[in-house]
Design a protein around this motif. Sequence first.
Motif, PDB file in Angstrom:
ATOM      1  N   VAL A  80       0.867  -1.176   0.000  1.00  0.00           N
ATOM      2  CA  VAL A  80       0.000   0.000   0.000  1.00  0.00           C
ATOM      3  C   VAL A  80       0.902   1.223   0.000  1.00  0.00           C
ATOM      4  O   VAL A  80       1.760   1.360   0.873  1.00  0.00           O
ATOM      5  N   PHE A  81       0.716   2.082  -0.998  1.00  0.00           N
ATOM      6  CA  PHE A  81       1.621   3.216  -1.154  1.00  0.00           C
ATOM      7  C   PHE A  81       1.088   4.449  -0.440  1.00  0.00           C
ATOM      8  O   PHE A  81      -0.106   4.594  -0.212  1.00  0.00           O
ATOM      9  N   ASN A  83       0.852   7.551  -1.520  1.00  0.00           N
ATOM     10  CA  ASN A  83      -0.106   8.342  -2.308  1.00  0.00           C
ATOM     11  C   ASN A  83      -1.134   7.436  -2.982  1.00  0.00           C
ATOM     12  O   ASN A  83      -1.746   7.815  -3.960  1.00  0.00           O
ATOM     13  N   TYR A  84      -1.297   6.238  -2.463  1.00  0.00           N
ATOM     14  CA  TYR A  84      -2.279   5.231  -2.903  1.00  0.00           C
ATOM     15  C   TYR A  84      -1.959   4.630  -4.264  1.00  0.00           C
ATOM     16  O   TYR A  84      -2.163   3.457  -4.469  1.00  0.00           O
ATOM     17  N   ALA A  85      -1.489   5.477  -5.221  1.00  0.00           N
ATOM     18  CA  ALA A  85      -1.154   4.975  -6.557  1.00  0.00           C
ATOM     19  C   ALA A  85      -2.276   4.144  -7.152  1.00  0.00           C
ATOM     20  O   ALA A  85      -2.059   3.060  -7.674  1.00  0.00           O
ATOM     21  N   LEU A  86      -3.501   4.649  -7.067  1.00  0.00           N
ATOM     22  CA  LEU A  86      -4.612   3.957  -7.708  1.00  0.00           C
ATOM     23  C   LEU A  86      -4.525   4.198  -9.212  1.00  0.00           C
ATOM     24  O   LEU A  86      -3.940   5.166  -9.659  1.00  0.00           O
ATOM     25  N   TYR A  87      -5.139   3.292  -9.986  1.00  0.00           N
ATOM     26  CA  TYR A  87      -5.144   3.475 -11.433  1.00  0.00           C
ATOM     27  C   TYR A  87      -6.264   4.454 -11.777  1.00  0.00           C
ATOM     28  O   TYR A  87      -7.441   4.117 -11.641  1.00  0.00           O
ATOM     29  N   VAL A 142      -9.471   1.624  -1.013  1.00  0.00           N
ATOM     30  CA  VAL A 142      -9.300   0.962  -2.303  1.00  0.00           C
ATOM     31  C   VAL A 142      -7.895   0.374  -2.372  1.00  0.00           C
ATOM     32  O   VAL A 142      -7.695  -0.778  -2.768  1.00  0.00           O
ATOM     33  N   ALA A 143      -6.916   1.184  -1.946  1.00  0.00           N
ATOM     34  CA  ALA A 143      -5.534   0.709  -1.990  1.00  0.00           C
ATOM     35  C   ALA A 143      -5.378  -0.544  -1.142  1.00  0.00           C
ATOM     36  O   ALA A 143      -4.692  -1.495  -1.528  1.00  0.00           O
TER      37      ALA A 143
ATOM     38  N   GLU B 189       4.953   1.082 -10.169  1.00  0.00           N
ATOM     39  CA  GLU B 189       5.313   0.126  -9.123  1.00  0.00           C
ATOM     40  C   GLU B 189       4.094  -0.649  -8.648  1.00  0.00           C
ATOM     41  O   GLU B 189       4.168  -1.857  -8.415  1.00  0.00           O
ATOM     42  N   ALA B 190       2.971   0.054  -8.519  1.00  0.00           N
ATOM     43  CA  ALA B 190       1.753  -0.633  -8.101  1.00  0.00           C
ATOM     44  C   ALA B 190       1.383  -1.697  -9.136  1.00  0.00           C
ATOM     45  O   ALA B 190       1.011  -2.813  -8.781  1.00  0.00           O
ATOM     46  N   ALA B 191       1.513  -1.346 -10.407  1.00  0.00           N
ATOM     47  CA  ALA B 191       1.195  -2.318 -11.451  1.00  0.00           C
ATOM     48  C   ALA B 191       2.146  -3.507 -11.376  1.00  0.00           C
ATOM     49  O   ALA B 191       1.743  -4.656 -11.549  1.00  0.00           O
ATOM     50  N   ARG B 192       3.405  -3.217 -11.076  1.00  0.00           N
ATOM     51  CA  ARG B 192       4.378  -4.308 -10.948  1.00  0.00           C
ATOM     52  C   ARG B 192       4.011  -5.217  -9.791  1.00  0.00           C
ATOM     53  O   ARG B 192       4.095  -6.444  -9.890  1.00  0.00           O
ATOM     54  N   MET B 193       3.614  -4.612  -8.669  1.00  0.00           N
ATOM     55  CA  MET B 193       3.221  -5.420  -7.514  1.00  0.00           C
ATOM     56  C   MET B 193       1.989  -6.256  -7.850  1.00  0.00           C
ATOM     57  O   MET B 193       1.816  -7.348  -7.331  1.00  0.00           O
TER      58      MET B 193
END
Lengths: 372, 296
Positions: A80-81, A83-87, A142-143, B189-193
């Motif tokens: 879980v990042f 800044n969430y890094a949602l798509y 969501v994340a 990175e999220a996509a990679r994970m």
Amino acid sequence: MAQIDIRAVRKSYGKTQTLHGVDLIFPTGEFVVILGPSGCGKSTLLRMIAGLEEITAGEIAIGGTVVNKLEPRERGCAMVFQNYALYPHMSVADNIGYALKVSGVPKAERRRRVEETAAIVGLTDYLDRRPAALSGGQRQRVAMGRAMIREPKVFLFDEPLSNLDAKLRVSMRAEIRKLHQRLNATSVFVTHDQVEAMTLADRLVVMNKGRVEQVGQPLDIYHRPASTFVAAFIGSPAMNLIDSRVEGGAVRLGSAVIPLAPAFAGLEGRTVTVGIRPEQVRLAAPGTGLVAIADFVEELGAGRVVHAVMEGQPFAAAIGAEVRIAPGQPIAFDLPAEHLHLFDRETGRRIEIDGEPAQSRAAAATLAPALS
Amino acid sequence: MIQRTPFANALTYAIMVIGFLLLIGPFLVVIAGASQTMQQVNAVPFRFVPGDQFLANATAAWTRGDLGHAMINSLIMTLMITFGKVALSACTAFAIVFFRSPLKHLFFWTVFITLMLPLEVRVVPTYAVAADMFTPFRLLIQFFTGIELKIEWNLLNSYAGLTLPLIATATGTFLYRQFFMTLPDELAEAARMDGSGPVRFFFDMLLPLSRTNILALTTIMFVYGWNQYLWPLLMVTDPSYQTVMMKLRMLLPPEDGGTPDWNVTLAGSLLIMLPPVLVVAVLQRWFVRGLVSSEK
Ligand SMILES: Nc1ncnc2c1ncn2[C@@H]1O[C@H](COP(=O)(O)OP(=O)(O)OP(=O)(O)O)[C@@H](O)[C@H]1O
Ligand SMILES: [Mg+2]
């Protein structure tokens, strides 16, 4: 499930070394919090476990398998990042289900699992929304849902709560903890917020400048900090640390002389740092104990903290709301002997002999007035 | 220095109006002339009132220039350039932004330099290569084996020859690059994970996210490709490959001493102008958005 072993791990970016040999073991199912100031290498360590950052030297094993050369997807970690890094172009449902889509799970099963996961993180009503149309707390969920759905062996969090407001942070903290109990994965949580660390951790790792300062249970670390860095970093307001020297079997703090237990006889002549937490300092009768000049008073609502100066060194004490103190006024403090900590002044390491507290209890009951 | 006096206002408006007339003037001449009779278009002074002869003029132009065939050629060329460029630039920018390789800087500067060398500047060497593609290989083979091969391989009179040199430039690459660099690292990175490899990331994340960029580039490239004149002129000797821009010349009034029928020429050029105008009209909303801002 999965124990994480970190053995002599180093990380360099070009010539600068960021991690200087980290050895840690995170047992299966534990909630581990890595705490440290900004830039100490917490994220770097976490990202090396995840597989997003190459391991310069040393070894990381997850569930007994060395993962140095494995791709993130092969390590069984979810992250879980901050800044969430949602798509951004996908709906909540697609965000959560993306990992399953990539691994080729059939559509019907995917939908079932997305709905299940959404129910756990409380997003059932938002499945069709885009991330841009969600609040910060919902994005955070969501994340978490996206990380959970793969049923990972290891859960990694990189300061996931730092973009939330204070109130939401408290409730998300509780949710993360509940989630951890339910999933029973090994969780590693990075933060620089000590309250977060103390409340969440089964095991707390304090880091500083690319090294591990101390590992242990949160309360253990609070009560027996292994170094002056940990002592000053954990606890708010920060622990008072006063430089002194062992003379005649006692340490002198300003006008107060504190005799040490006989076991510490070997310290004679050594320079030490004496620590005491502000909340464990008491007001004393005028003319006794440690005398300091009040500088300013910090109101905390429930109580207040008086910041004073003692022989040029700052000294803080938590006092009740009923006491009135004016700046410039001399105050006498009583330092309860059982709460003193002793550190080596050169190395900053805690001095402890056979688990015995530093000062002799009998002798410390009364503090000798200053000789001068 | 911003002044808001009535005089300054009047002046700026005057300048704007003059500029506008300069831009729109020729266009008005084309529209009016294309719909007039031969007598009207040659009348002095020129009247800016459209007539009713547009269809007749357009038909005459269409047959005179064999525009039907040329339109298809132009369309094929333009679409190849547009889609080739949109696809190639996206891939190049993806490679430049998301991959770390020791030669990264070399590649970056190679791409960058093509910005400074548009086709017009390097038209002669490019022509030399296109006209004789096999020479480099022939030299290599001769060098290593001593065998001299004689193979004719050129791109003259082919769609490949018409389009490839125009596709391989960097303008689009930098449009994508600028956008890719605004994406947070954590997205990749999220996509990679989540288990997605680079190719999957490209198709599942980057392409959908760059939708406005793609549409903006499509617009630019369509106009650019449609307007190509110099390069087709060099590459095409076979009339069946001629594009509409080359046909423009044939639309000029015949030089037989009679009254020049500019109305037919103007109607023809209006027809030729039409496809890019339509594309811009349909895509302009995206065009502006794609160039100005990046969608969240
Ligand atoms: N890609 C990189 N190249 C060079 N140095 C880096 C890189 N990434 C991190 N560093 C350095 O490594 C050190 C540790 O960074 P890291 O991100 O792990 O810190 P952190 O403990 O997570 O801090 P914060 O609490 O601010 O997130 C920093 O001094 C940083 O400058
Ligand atoms: Mg960090």
